[in-house]
Design an enzyme around this catalytic site. Structure first.
Site, short mmCIF file in Angstrom:
data_model
loop_
_atom_site.label_atom_id
_atom_site.label_comp_id
_atom_site.label_asym_id
_atom_site.label_seq_id
_atom_site.Cartn_x
_atom_site.Cartn_y
_atom_site.Cartn_z
N GLY A 257 27.94 45.09 16.88
CA GLY A 257 27.53 44.97 15.49
C GLY A 257 26.17 44.29 15.36
O GLY A 257 25.34 44.66 14.53
N THR A 258 25.94 43.30 16.20
CA THR A 258 24.67 42.57 16.16
C THR A 258 23.51 43.52 16.44
O THR A 258 22.48 43.49 15.76
CB THR A 258 24.69 41.43 17.20
OG1 THR A 258 25.77 40.55 16.89
CG2 THR A 258 23.38 40.66 17.22
N ASN B 29 32.31 37.67 6.26
CA ASN B 29 33.17 37.33 7.38
C ASN B 29 33.83 35.97 7.26
O ASN B 29 34.83 35.71 7.90
CB ASN B 29 32.37 37.41 8.69
CG ASN B 29 31.07 36.67 8.63
OD1 ASN B 29 30.21 36.99 7.80
ND2 ASN B 29 30.87 35.69 9.48
N GLN C 202 32.95 43.65 8.93
CA GLN C 202 34.29 43.18 8.55
C GLN C 202 35.05 44.20 7.72
O GLN C 202 36.24 44.05 7.48
CB GLN C 202 34.18 41.85 7.79
CG GLN C 202 33.71 40.69 8.62
CD GLN C 202 34.74 40.23 9.66
OE1 GLN C 202 35.94 40.47 9.54
NE2 GLN C 202 34.27 39.57 10.70
N SER D 18 31.40 47.41 14.12
CA SER D 18 31.65 46.88 15.46
C SER D 18 33.12 47.11 15.81
O SER D 18 34.01 46.72 15.05
CB SER D 18 31.33 45.38 15.48
OG SER D 18 31.66 44.84 16.74
N CYS E 47 30.79 32.21 15.30
CA CYS E 47 29.52 31.96 15.99
C CYS E 47 29.01 30.56 15.73
O CYS E 47 28.32 29.99 16.55
CB CYS E 47 28.48 32.96 15.53
SG CYS E 47 29.11 34.61 15.39
#
Ligand code: PLP
Length: 393
Positions: free
Chosen positions: A75-76, A158, A186, A206, A332
């Protein structure tokens, strides 16, 4: 306290277990069908066909053309490719260097925006959110300038689970001719991903958030939106993302997304009932606690709170001893002691934002799991408050 041997996993927004049906679909593409999709012999073509089929599956769910689906490593990366790829391409075309986003984005978007600002001279406008974390499409409309080249707003947050009015924001963007990206990481497997109904031009996903493997993602990029690759090399993914395709993971992503969307309604209904029981139970049994995020317009699996007079980290350690996996702020940022930027943007004071707890339900959770949390959490909160110099009852 002795560590409990049982584990109740309530951190599905961080990641999910890979569905055994997904593992089964992936296995042949490690071995014996391990070919490189660029090779012209049969083994390679089998891999290419598996990717084609996965791309069609994803495209069906997004309501787009298969060629508009780009497979990435996570996803990043999808967020980076959307922001940098469109940012650089449109700036090169002389369209400007202004990006609009929100203050409650995942770091994959917010840190990328800050990087584009610091190192590439882009200008960033953050539209505000209300106390529930909602973006007002009128604020987006007012923020658009002649040199705005991209708008990026998260689909569902998220940390607090608030679902943004993406279709309305997309309508504004379209009227003004500005490409619109949404981070739907999400939302994947939970909300509609129909890119036409959502009025989006770019959308990130993701796999590990919907019972697929970690390390594989999707960027949907509408045909005609200029996009420069951020990673160059071979001609993979129609020159938009170089690198030998990760065939088993791409197959895993498509299988997981298909299963999640087939089971979406039943899953959402069951999980929202558990969420409501959890939220009601926490608010009834503990004082000085607040639900964070929108009271109704939220992800069906998200129950997030702030507890006054305690630290989220301490709660997490105690919950872990009781066998409950949870998180505070986003996964994170949970290693840092900074208050969550999302909770601060919602207007919560620093000291309150520090007492955040996010419980996110998933497929394997049961009513008994919720009841166990409701039996366990009040005692933990009371114990920590009794130790706090700020708390007097
Ligand atoms: N965007 C959001 C909203 C997320 O929740 C996450 C992961 O937590 C990401 C992006 C990053 O996805 P990945 O872990 O695949 O890099």
């Amino acid at each position: 306290m002795q560590k409990q041997s049982k584990t109740i996993y309530l951190d599905h927004a961080a990641t999910t277990a890979v569905d055994p049906r997904v593992v089964e679909a992936m296995l042949p593409y490690f071995n014996p069908q391990y070919g490189n999709a660029s090779s012209i012999y049969g083994l390679g073509q089998e891999a290419a066909e598996a990717i084609d089929e996965a791309r069609r599956t994803v495209a069906d769910i997004l309501g787009c053309q298969p060629r508009e689906v780009i497979f990435t490593s996570c996803g990043t990366e999808s967020d980076n490719l959307a922001l940098r790829g469109v940012g650089w391409a449109r700036r090169n075309l002389g369209k400007g260097n202004h990006i609009i986003t929100s203050p409650i984005e995942h770091h994959a978007v917010s840190h990328t925006c800050e990087h584009l600002k610091k190192h590439f001279g882009f200008e960033i406008t953050y539209v505000p959110v209300d106390k529930h974390g909602l973006v007002d499409p009128d604020d987006v409309s007012r923020a658009i300038r002649d040199d705005t080249i991209l708008i990026s707003i998260i689909y569902a947050n998220n940390e607090v689970g608030t679902i943004e009015p993406i279709a309305e924001i997309g309508k504004v963007a379209r009227q003004m001719g500005v490409p619109f990206h949404t981070d739907a990481v999400q939302a994947g497997g939970v909300l509609s991903l129909d890119v036409d109904q959502l009025n989006v031009d770019l959308l990130s996903l993701s796999a590990h958030k919907f019972y697929g493997p970690k390390g594989v993602g999707v960027l949907y990029a509408r045909k005609g939106v200029p996009l420069l690759p951020t990673q160059t090399g071979g001609a993979h993914e129609r020159n938009r993302r170089a690198g030998t395709e990760n065939v088993p993971y791409i197959v895993g992503l498509a299988t997981a997304l298909k299963i999640a969307h087939e089971e979406l309604e039943a899953h959402n209904q069951r999980i929202a009932t558990l969420r409501d029981r959890l939220i009601a139970g926490v608010l009834e049994s503990i004082v000085e606690v607040e639900l964070t995020g929108h009271p109704t317009n939220r992800l069906p699996n998200n129950a997030s709170f702030v507890f006054k007079y305690i630290e989220g980290e301490a709660m997490l350690l105690n919950l872990d001893l009781a066998g409950i996996c949870a998180s505070s702020g986003s996964a994170c940022s949970s290693a840092s002691l900074e208050a969550s930027h999302v909770l601060l943007a919602l207007g919560l004071p620093h000291e309150v934002a520090h007492g955040s707890l996010r419980l996110t339900l998933g497929r394997e959770n049961t009513e008994e799991d919720v009841d166990y949390v409701l039996e366990t959490l009040p005692g933990i909160v009371q114990k920590l408050r009794d130790m706090s110099p700020l708390y007097s009852n």
